[in-house]
Write an enzyme that holds these catalytic residues in place. Structure first.
Site, PDB file in Angstrom:
ATOM      1  N   GLU A  20       1.048  -1.301   0.084  1.00 37.71           N
ATOM      2  CA  GLU A  20      -0.381  -0.301   0.093  1.00 37.71           C
ATOM      3  C   GLU A  20       0.961   1.299  -0.162  1.00 37.71           C
ATOM      4  OE1 GLU A  20      -3.225  -0.173  -0.389  1.00 37.71           O
ATOM      5  OE2 GLU A  20      -3.321  -2.050   0.111  1.00 37.71           O
ATOM      6  N   LYS A  31      -3.304 -12.172  11.693  1.00 40.20           N
ATOM      7  CA  LYS A  31      -3.326 -13.765  10.975  1.00 40.20           C
ATOM      8  C   LYS A  31      -2.958 -15.187  12.183  1.00 40.20           C
ATOM      9  CE  LYS A  31      -2.566 -11.289   5.839  1.00 40.20           C
ATOM     10  NZ  LYS A  31      -1.412 -11.853   5.031  1.00 40.20           N
TER      11      LYS A  31
END
Length: 327
Positions: free
Chosen positions: A190, A205
């Site tokens: 990003e 995660k």
């Protein structure tokens, strides 16, 4: 009488949402055959309905109520990312007894326990395969394939952006900022890469996986986190001469004190050292089966969209089962 279609509303229509629609378009006949009814994307929530997109939908909206309050929408798919307003939208969808599918690892790491309790209370579904390892279908494997076993250790590479950067620095001798810029140009990072390079994305995660594997209420505060920002090419060059390869590794055991994300220097004999580019990998050690290893694309529209599609199909089967019971 309601249409026989199973109708889906998308909260977000970026890379993953478009990957989901592409997957449905590619497999529409097979999906209908498998679940027993056509699967239809009713509309998607976007910020700008006039924006040109490589994948199109006939119905777009800037108002979440058009999805959340539509009684004809059976499944709400949240792929907008971030904590807010996604938190309020997912909570409302569960309260209204809609099936919910999400790929939002941050949201689940922060509020997953609350959402799972709410889903149990309302008797609806909460599915999130796409939130962990993209195209690697690991949650179903843990929940079903390993349901009679016990996971004793998790280790893996959970972030493709950092793996791409480290691979460039190790293989080509690039400095950190050059490798990061190339990752951004390729669409792997990003404009603000902090969540990836700090290790926070991998930690989210790891929290989700630890809950599934160990059946413990792990929170982000339980994870020791460090990223890759401190590495420089001279340090990597020195370690390379010793045959040591840098990887951002996520590790966990059932004890909360043993959950961490950070750079490790692996020998080239380690399977994780050979996972290059934007790929992810996971190694589990279980009581009965022993060592298990998965490797595959951890990011990208089609990879994550495919995982979301599997969840949508499972949610659709639940919708059709409830209709059968009603009639």
């Amino acid at each position: 009488m309601r249409n026989a279609d199973v109708r889906v509303g998308l909260l977000g229509f970026g890379t993953v949402g478009q990957g989901l629609v592409q997957g449905i378009n590619l497999q529409s006949k097979e999906i209908s055959r498998r679940i027993g009814a056509p699967l239809k994307i009713e509309r998607a929530l976007v910020q700008d309905v006039k924006k040109k997109r490589p994948v199109s939908l006939p119905e777009l909206s800037t108002d979440a109520r058009d999805i959340l309050e539509d009684p004809e929408i059976d499944i709400v798919v949240e792929v907008m990312g971030g904590e807010h307003p996604a938190y309020a939208y997912v909570k409302q969808a569960l309260e209204q007894r809609k099936q919910v599918v999400t790929a939002n690892k941050l949201l689940l790491a922060l509020h997953g326990l609350e959402f799972k309790a709410l889903a149990r209370l309302t008797g609806t579904g909460l599915l999130y395969e796409g939130s962990v390892l993209g195209g690697i279908p690991i949650l179903r494997t843990i929940q079903r394939g390993l349901c009679g076993d016990r996971v004793e250790q998790i280790e893996g590479i959970f972030n493709g952006t950092t793996n791409f950067i480290l691979s460039r620095m190790y293989d080509l001798g690039e400095d950190y900022l050059t490798a990061l810029r190339l990752a951004q140009e390729a669409g792997y990072a990003e404009a603000d890469p902090t969540m990836d390079v700090s290790g926070f994305d991998a930690a989210c995660k790891l929290v989700i996986l630890s809950r599934e594997c160990f059946k413990v209420d792990v929170c982000l505060e339980d994870v020791t986190i460090s990223g890759i920002e401190h590495l420089d090419k001279r340090q990597i060059a020195r370690e390379k001469k010793l045959g040591r390869i840098p990887k951002l590794i996520a590790r966990a055991k059932p004890q909360k004190a043993a959950i961490r994300v950070g750079v490790e220097w692996l020998p080239d004999t380690d399977l994780l050292s050979r996972v290059a580019g934007v790929q992810n990998a996971l190694s589990l050690r279980t009581l009965i089966v022993g060592e298990l290893f998965w490797r595959g694309p951890g990011a990208g529209g089609l990879a994550t969209g495919g995982a979301v599609l599997a969840d949508v199909m499972e949610a659709a089967e639940r919708v059709l089962m409830e209709r059968d019971e009603t009639f």
